[in-house]
Structure formats: structure tokens, C-alpha cells
Write an enzyme that holds these catalytic residues in place. Sequence first.
Site, PDB file in Angstrom:
ATOM      1  N   TRP A 117      -8.330   4.522   1.704  1.00  0.00           N
ATOM      2  CA  TRP A 117      -8.634   5.410   2.820  1.00  0.00           C
ATOM      3  C   TRP A 117      -7.657   5.201   3.965  1.00  0.00           C
ATOM      4  O   TRP A 117      -7.340   4.079   4.310  1.00  0.00           O
ATOM      5  CB  TRP A 117     -10.031   5.128   3.366  1.00  0.00           C
ATOM      6  CG  TRP A 117     -11.147   5.601   2.510  1.00  0.00           C
ATOM      7  CD1 TRP A 117     -12.092   4.823   1.904  1.00  0.00           C
ATOM      8  CD2 TRP A 117     -11.478   6.952   2.188  1.00  0.00           C
ATOM      9  NE1 TRP A 117     -12.974   5.616   1.211  1.00  0.00           N
ATOM     10  CE2 TRP A 117     -12.620   6.915   1.367  1.00  0.00           C
ATOM     11  CE3 TRP A 117     -10.908   8.194   2.497  1.00  0.00           C
ATOM     12  CZ2 TRP A 117     -13.214   8.074   0.865  1.00  0.00           C
ATOM     13  CZ3 TRP A 117     -11.491   9.340   1.992  1.00  0.00           C
ATOM     14  CH2 TRP A 117     -12.638   9.269   1.187  1.00  0.00           C
ATOM     15  N   LYS A 163      -7.520  10.063   1.533  1.00  0.00           N
ATOM     16  CA  LYS A 163      -7.227   8.970   0.605  1.00  0.00           C
ATOM     17  C   LYS A 163      -5.776   9.031   0.175  1.00  0.00           C
ATOM     18  O   LYS A 163      -5.255  10.095  -0.116  1.00  0.00           O
ATOM     19  CB  LYS A 163      -8.113   9.064  -0.622  1.00  0.00           C
ATOM     20  CG  LYS A 163      -9.267   8.125  -0.540  1.00  0.00           C
ATOM     21  CD  LYS A 163      -9.933   7.967  -1.870  1.00  0.00           C
ATOM     22  CE  LYS A 163     -11.069   6.970  -1.704  1.00  0.00           C
ATOM     23  NZ  LYS A 163     -11.803   6.812  -2.945  1.00  0.00           N
ATOM     24  N   GLU A 202     -20.740   2.952  -1.349  1.00  0.00           N
ATOM     25  CA  GLU A 202     -22.178   2.904  -1.037  1.00  0.00           C
ATOM     26  C   GLU A 202     -23.053   3.254  -2.238  1.00  0.00           C
ATOM     27  O   GLU A 202     -24.262   3.120  -2.186  1.00  0.00           O
ATOM     28  CB  GLU A 202     -22.507   3.910   0.085  1.00  0.00           C
ATOM     29  CG  GLU A 202     -21.972   3.527   1.456  1.00  0.00           C
ATOM     30  CD  GLU A 202     -20.571   4.076   1.715  1.00  0.00           C
ATOM     31  OE1 GLU A 202     -19.820   4.292   0.738  1.00  0.00           O
ATOM     32  OE2 GLU A 202     -20.227   4.265   2.887  1.00  0.00           O
ATOM     33  N   THR A 227     -16.395  -0.981   3.354  1.00  0.00           N
ATOM     34  CA  THR A 227     -15.755   0.328   3.242  1.00  0.00           C
ATOM     35  C   THR A 227     -15.293   0.761   4.630  1.00  0.00           C
ATOM     36  O   THR A 227     -15.921   0.414   5.631  1.00  0.00           O
ATOM     37  CB  THR A 227     -16.723   1.353   2.607  1.00  0.00           C
ATOM     38  OG1 THR A 227     -16.095   2.620   2.564  1.00  0.00           O
ATOM     39  CG2 THR A 227     -18.034   1.461   3.354  1.00  0.00           C
TER      40      THR A 227
HETATM   41  P1  AMP Z   1     -14.797   4.846  -1.763  1.00  0.00           P
HETATM   42  O1  AMP Z   1     -16.015   4.497  -1.011  1.00  0.00           O
HETATM   43  O2  AMP Z   1     -13.555   4.253  -1.207  1.00  0.00           O
HETATM   44  O3  AMP Z   1     -14.971   4.574  -3.229  1.00  0.00           O
HETATM   45  O4  AMP Z   1     -14.577   6.417  -1.644  1.00  0.00           O
HETATM   46  C1  AMP Z   1     -15.563   7.334  -2.024  1.00  0.00           C
HETATM   47  C2  AMP Z   1     -15.057   8.740  -1.823  1.00  0.00           C
HETATM   48  O5  AMP Z   1     -13.951   8.986  -2.692  1.00  0.00           O
HETATM   49  C3  AMP Z   1     -16.034   9.820  -2.134  1.00  0.00           C
HETATM   50  O6  AMP Z   1     -16.950  10.053  -1.086  1.00  0.00           O
HETATM   51  C4  AMP Z   1     -15.114  11.013  -2.350  1.00  0.00           C
HETATM   52  O7  AMP Z   1     -14.694  11.572  -1.133  1.00  0.00           O
HETATM   53  C5  AMP Z   1     -13.918  10.343  -3.025  1.00  0.00           C
HETATM   54  N1  AMP Z   1     -14.065  10.463  -4.491  1.00  0.00           N
HETATM   55  C6  AMP Z   1     -14.544   9.570  -5.365  1.00  0.00           C
HETATM   56  N2  AMP Z   1     -14.508  10.034  -6.625  1.00  0.00           N
HETATM   57  C7  AMP Z   1     -14.011  11.294  -6.553  1.00  0.00           C
HETATM   58  C8  AMP Z   1     -13.756  12.320  -7.505  1.00  0.00           C
HETATM   59  N3  AMP Z   1     -13.959  12.155  -8.811  1.00  0.00           N
HETATM   60  N4  AMP Z   1     -13.279  13.509  -7.034  1.00  0.00           N
HETATM   61  C9  AMP Z   1     -13.046  13.703  -5.714  1.00  0.00           C
HETATM   62  N5  AMP Z   1     -13.266  12.765  -4.778  1.00  0.00           N
HETATM   63  C10 AMP Z   1     -13.747  11.569  -5.178  1.00  0.00           C
END
Ligand code: AMP
Length: 451
Positions: free
Chosen positions: A446, A441, A333, A189
Amino acid sequence: MLGLMQRRELLISSIIQHAARHHGEAEVVSRRDDGRIVRTTYRALERRARKLMGALRELGVGFGDRVATLAMNSDRHLELYYAISGMGAVCHTINPRLALDDIAYILTHAEDHVLFMDACFAPLAAAVAPKVAATLRVIVALAEPGEMKQLELPPGVTQFDYESLIEAAREEEDWPVFDENTASGLCYTSGTTGKPKGVLYSHRSSLLHAFAINSADAVGTRATTRVLPVVPMFHVNAWGIPYAAPMVGAALIMPGRHLDPVSLLGLMDGERVDLSVGVPTVWLALVNHMRQTGAGFKTLKRIMSGGAALPRALVVAFAELGVEACQGWGMTETSPVVVYNGPKPATAILEGESRCDHATRQGRALFGADIRATGPEGAETSWDGKSQGDISCRGHWIAKGYFRAPDSEIGDNAWFSTGDVGVIDQNGYMLLTDRSKDLIKSGGEWISSIE
Ligand code: AMP
């Protein structure tokens, strides 16, 4: 102790064994790079995964070794998931959308000797190979013999084609049994500063997560479900769908690299998909396409959205098309699903505007994971839907540290700080309101706010 329940290791291979035995005819349908649709079954896939285990051994892969994949969603990628983890090696999925130097860093950090890639990523593999020539030994193209031309690779790196490897391999008769706390998967990540960080999943965490998302109040796949994961298998194991679907015998419809609205709609209608899973940008494009063309869904009943906030307008647009839009939240994570917006008696009765408002909440904690919001002093904020705090979580499938980063260890019971900020209401539903991490995002990926 005598007279107690049986204790069996929670192994990923047990999922595909169960699927082959009890849902042998259930389908895995994949769209190849050239648009062709190919069909297989869990029975056939399990057998090929055992052959693939033999092929991996012949390539020198041993217990605990990391094996990289640069691939979209397909039956072959699913075979790799089961064969690599099933033999006790670690399935290291790489996000092809990352910068070349990050991919090189990740391959080096994980010490991948073998890389499996879709033919469409050949230019990427050829560009990265010289940068990782110290560790990489083998590249396998997920292709038929002769389908992909020989890449220009540094000395010491050999190229194979997947189908010939499987054809020549000895079929292993049994799936090996080992400790359920063995590492099964690895996914990096991005962070704002510093290098990408590796999250290492275990057999136990992956199985418990799959059980949890299969509950009726969460994703809840069933033997009658035909699920299309748009979320790629290099994004936190496609949110666990490749484990959850075969666990119950749900048909898996794999879109490959064809993620545009026309292709997705064609596959959904053609393959009688009733559930699909992906990020809001994909849904926005699909809904816009439906509006422009006036088309409707033939069989789609429900979508799960995650990775970013589900806009209210999408909930409304899907409802107009006869589709329920549900939301989940989590991170790389956290395997990823920690909360899911399933109904409670107090929310099931909501109608109209308030029902749509409620759907924009990320959801409530699944059994097996917990969430909390804390204020500046570290005390838990009250569940009043107003008091904002830093969201942290813990549970069976939450990381307790990063791969090869001993300083990051937080321990088994510690709360993992997510970098998301939000409120929790009196019914336990979390709504994200902000974030403390310096990342943005875009299309599910990201980018640092500095970039
Ligand atoms: P990743 O590790 O790339 O899957 O990103 C995780 C992050 O995506 C989380 O900490 C949030 O900031 C964002 N995220 C994931 N799901 C949601 C959701 N349903 N609504 C808003 N943000 C989300």
C-alpha cells in the site's frame, strides 16, 4: 451434555502435530539467502518447533507475549509460526518493506521484546533497534553460529543466533492446550491517515480459515500438492498457506528472498511445484520472462492470484502456458480469503472469451464468511452484476476490531466495511469496480494516494 461429540480446542499446534504424525516425510524445501536449497520434513520441523518453544521460554517469552519476525518464507519462519503460536504467544510478522518509522512504531505498539530476523534484514534491524530500545531486549538472527556478524545494538539488547539457541534448548514434550480463542498472530495494516493498525488472529479463526481455503472449490491443497507461496509470510500469514499445506501434508516450497522470475522458475521446475500463490506483479514478471525466453513450466498447473485485480491478459497468458490462473480476494483484516473464484455449474460451462472474462471476477464467498454490497442508504444492492455498492463482509475469520484500539470494535455479527466497491452477479460472484479507500497498491504494498 453427555453423549455428545468430543470438544477439542482448535489450536494451530494441532496442524503441525497432525503433519508430523500422518505426513512425517512430506517436505519443506527452502532457499536460503545465499541461494542454497535446504530440505526438511514436517516430522523434523515439529520436533525443532518444540525445541524452539523451550528456547522462547528461556528468552522470557510468556503466554500472550508478542514475538516479532522480520523474515521471508522459510522452514525457520514456519518453525517460528508454530512454536510462538503453539506456546500461546503471538507471532507478530512485520513487513520489512514498510518505512523505518512505521516498523519502529509497530514494534513499540506491540511491545515486542524479542525479534527474529533473516540475516538479509540485519541493516534494517540495526537501524530500528535504537528507536525501540525501550521495549526490545533480544534480536535473534535466523542463521548458523558465526554466519552473521555482531550488530551494533543499544545497551540492553542482546543478539543470538537461531541455530545455537535451538541446539541448546530443552525439547518440550507436549504442545500446551489452551482456549482456541487465544490470540495466535498479529499483522499490521497501513491506513491513509494515522498509524498502522494491528489485526489480531486467533487459533480458532486461523484454523477455520485454513479448513475453508483447503476446500476443493478454493485453494484446495492436497497431500500430493507441492505448493510454492510467493506471497510473503509477513503478508497476512502468506494467505494461510503455512497452515493449509501441513494440514493436508502438502509439500511447502519456500523461496526465501529470491523472488525474481529466474529464481522462481528454477525453484518451480526443480522442486516439481504444481501450485503457486502470489500477487499479480509477480505473475506479470514471470510471464514476461517466459515470453522472452520461450521457456515453459515443467510441472506448474495452477496459480492463485490475490492482493490486486487479476488482469485478463494474465489469465490468457497463463492459459497459453498450460496453467490455470485463479483469483481470491480478502484483506489483512479478513485472514485474508473471503471469496474465491471457484466454478459453479453455471460458470464451469463457459469457454473461450467468456471464461477469461469470468476469471477476472474476484469470486464467491467461502462457507464461513459472507459478503454483501450496500448502496448509499445502507440497503443491500441486488445481485444483478450491475448494481454497485460498498463491499462489507463478516464471518469466523473477519476482524471485529483492531489491536489495542477499543474505539474500533464493531462486534461479532457486524459487517466489516472493506473500502472496496463492487457488484455481485446472479451467481454470487463479486467483481470489484472501484474503492472508497484513499490508497493505491504498488507491487503488493500500500501507498497512500497523498504520498
Ligand atoms: P491487504 O490488507 O494489504 O491485504 O489489502 C487488501 C486489499 O487489497 C483489498 O481491500 C482490496 O482493495 C485489494 N485486493 C485484494 N485482493 C484483491 C483482488 N483479488 N482484486 C482486487 N483487489 C484486491
